[in-house]
Design an enzyme around this catalytic site. Structure first.
Site, mmCIF file in Angstrom:
data_model
loop_
_atom_site.group_PDB
_atom_site.id
_atom_site.type_symbol
_atom_site.label_atom_id
_atom_site.label_comp_id
_atom_site.label_asym_id
_atom_site.label_seq_id
_atom_site.Cartn_x
_atom_site.Cartn_y
_atom_site.Cartn_z
ATOM 1 N N GLU A 169 -78.237 -92.674 -75.797
ATOM 2 C CA GLU A 169 -78.018 -93.962 -75.131
ATOM 3 C C GLU A 169 -79.234 -94.415 -74.332
ATOM 4 O O GLU A 169 -79.595 -95.586 -74.309
ATOM 5 C CB GLU A 169 -76.815 -93.858 -74.183
ATOM 6 C CG GLU A 169 -75.488 -93.514 -74.822
ATOM 7 C CD GLU A 169 -74.712 -94.720 -75.295
ATOM 8 O OE1 GLU A 169 -75.246 -95.850 -75.215
ATOM 9 O OE2 GLU A 169 -73.575 -94.535 -75.757
ATOM 10 N N HIS A 184 -78.403 -96.806 -77.508
ATOM 11 C CA HIS A 184 -77.317 -97.648 -77.011
ATOM 12 C C HIS A 184 -77.126 -98.856 -77.920
ATOM 13 O O HIS A 184 -78.068 -99.579 -78.213
ATOM 14 C CB HIS A 184 -77.651 -98.113 -75.586
ATOM 15 C CG HIS A 184 -76.591 -98.919 -74.928
ATOM 16 N ND1 HIS A 184 -75.387 -98.379 -74.531
ATOM 17 C CD2 HIS A 184 -76.542 -100.227 -74.572
ATOM 18 C CE1 HIS A 184 -74.651 -99.317 -73.962
ATOM 19 N NE2 HIS A 184 -75.333 -100.451 -73.973
ATOM 20 N N SER A 238 -70.359 -101.394 -74.510
ATOM 21 C CA SER A 238 -71.135 -101.579 -73.295
ATOM 22 C C SER A 238 -70.310 -102.329 -72.259
ATOM 23 O O SER A 238 -69.231 -101.866 -71.891
ATOM 24 C CB SER A 238 -72.449 -102.286 -73.622
ATOM 25 O OG SER A 238 -73.382 -102.149 -72.578
#
Length: 539
Positions: free
Chosen positions: A347, A451, A226
């Site tokens: 995600e 995610h 991320s």
């Protein structure tokens, strides 16, 4: 060629959708931010072990074949006159320094309210096999939207014990203390990007001190997820990072969309307005350095911006990042090291999940209106490809837009750009039954391969209130071990391949071959761009 979706629809759609949830009694995560901050893992009881680094002697702990040193300063505390300056060398100490406990996280909002951490936070943690001799070193850059998280939230003991690597987890300055660019803070050609400078300082420290822990200073891999992946993405484009690492792993971290970087003139305008709101109308460094950290967090960053978007992202146009990563990748003028890069199949579910009003799904009209607002002339094409009637819920349609527009297609664009000049191994994590502590909502009845869901497989340790590998099925546990083997093989040799593993071929941009991970099946796919409808997001 890397392309940017117009108006960054997925990211802004995410933020706008979260705005719809803000009137409810719901805490919505910002893009690239896990919903809770994991607790720092405790050090297992054990006997003292010593390491001699440049600043002095460290005393950590050894247990179960792993040596752990925590809270090691890699730079001087960025306080007082050192606030908003490039990190300075770590101070020396006399005698032995206790390294059995994590240091402070960098200043950030605490989940549920208040402030976590302190400004004296430039520390790192080392996890090393007890028998390590010139072992590969893996340096983890944490995520958290450039405004939360800490290196000590992640536990490197399983990787160290199982795979024989030295793992280093790093803190870096966050939020306004890490990424504020303001006219009064200009220092040489640097303004903003203090968090990126911290990461570079930590990597330099690792080069200088890795041997003290049994690591090979000439074999350093940086990996992150991320905002951590976006950071590494930026470091590949930064001339100041040249020579600081030998390989790079980017997990769900595209830095090329405009929402993930700010051009220096725009950043300076934002910084000047922010300084005025902080009570520093002249924007002087002295005035800004006198503002308490808590007030920095409590004062909203001004500017027209979708709520939930990163207010102060990394800056392009200074000495740290002279050009935007997108331009650098297109030109091929990167720090040329082997790269592993990928994303997750679902995600967007993490971000669409909070959009539930009294247990109801997102209204179709609101989804249409948001796409029309954000995509303008391209809205018909987006709506035609992401019709809500084709999904179980409208929230899942929104999640698909986020997945494809912000993560999957930009990540694949980056991979194909990089593959023209350096070896690249591309992947997608596809475990749609990945365990999670997150609760389903009316918008997202299931999270799928959401995610950050791959992190517990890569580390083999839990993230508190997020996911726990103890809940893996046997097939998921096998997949996790396979992924750790690929990750550490790549760190060891620059190739993820090894005995007993399915072959992972370097990315050929013409074929777009991506290795996919799901329980019971690790296989190459060449349909990635079709599956994620990347033509919708190309310009």
């Amino acid at each position: 060629m890397t392309r940017t979706p117009s108006l960054l629809p997925a990211a802004l759609l995410t933020a706008a959708l979260l705005t719809a949830a803000s009137a409810q009694d719901t805490t919505a995560p910002a893009p690239a931010l896990p919903p809770t901050t994991p607790a720092a893992p405790p050090v297992a009881p054990g006997f003292p072990v010593r390491a001699q680094v440049a600043s002095g002697t460290l005393v950590g702990r050894e247990a179960s074949g792993v040596r752990v040193w925590q809270g090691i300063p890699y730079a001087a505390a960025p306080v007082g006159e050192r606030r908003w300056r490039a990190p300075q060398p770590a101070p020396l100490w006399v005698g032995e320094r206790d390294a059995s406990q994590p240091g402070s996280a960098c200043v950030q909002p605490r989940v549920g309210g208040g402030v976590r951490g302190s400004e004296d936070c430039l520390v790192l943690n080392v996890y090393a096999p007890a028998t390590a001799v010139r072992a590969p070193v893996m340096v983890w850059i944490h995520g958290g939207s450039f405004r939360s998280g800490a290196g000590s939230d992640y536990d490197g003991r399983v990787l160290a014990r199982e795979r024989g690597v030295v793992v280093v987890t790093v803190n870096y300055r966050l939020g306004p203390l890490g990424f504020l660019a303001a006219p009064g803070l200009l220092e040489g050609r640097t303004d903003g990007n203090y968090g990126l400078l911290d990461q570079q300082a930590a990597l330099g420290w690792v080069r200088a001190n890795a041997a003290a822990f049994g690591g090979d200073p000439q074999n350093v891999t940086v990996f992150g997820e991320s905002a951590g992946g976006m950071s590494i993405c930026a470091q590949l484009a930064s001339p100041l990072s040249a020579g600081l690492f030998d390989r790079a792993i980017l997990q769900s971290g595209p830095c090329t969309p405009e929402i993930n970087t700010a051009a220096l003139p725009d950043a300076l305008n934002t910084g000047a307005a922010y300084a005025r709101d902080l009570g520093c109308p002249d924007g002087s460094a002295a005035c800004l350095r006198a503002v308490p950290a808590e007030r920095l967090l409590d004062t909203p960053v001004p500017g027209r911006r979708a709520p939930g978007a990163v207010a102060l992202p990394p800056v392009s146009g200074d000495a740290v990042l002279p050009r935007s990563p997108q331009d650098v990748f297109r030109s091929g003028q990167i720090n040329r090291v082997p790269v592993m890069i990928g994303s997750n199949l679902d995600e967007g579910t993490l971000f669409a999940a909070p959009i539930a009003r009294s247990g109801r799904d997102l209204p179709v009209w609101q989804f249409w209106g948001l796409v029309a607002l954000l995509e303008r002339w391209n809205a018909p094409r987006v709506l035609a490809n992401y019709a809500s009637r084709d999904y179980e819920t409208v929230g899942l349609a929104a999640a698909a837009v986020v997945t494809d527009g912000l993560f999957a297609c930009p990540v694949n664009d980056i991979a194909r750009d990089l593959a023209r000049v350096t070896p690249v191994y591309a992947y997608e994590f596809r475990d749609r039954d990945a365990p999670t502590e997150l609760k389903p909502t009316a918008s997202v009845p299931r999270y799928g391969a959401f995610h950050a869901s791959e992190i517990v497989s890569v580390f083999g340790t839990p993230l508190a209130s997020f996911a726990d590998p103890a809940k893996f099925t046997p097939a998921q546990a096998d997949l996790a071990r396979t992924m750790r083997a690929y990750w550490t093989n790549f760190a060891r040799t620059g190739s993820p391949n090894g005995a007993g593993l399915p072959a992972w071929r370097p990315l050929d941009p013409a074929r777009n071959n991506v290795l996919t991970f799901q329980p019971g099946r690790v296989a190459e796919s060449t349909d990635f761009r079709q599956e994620h409808r990347c033509d919708v997001w190309s310009r």
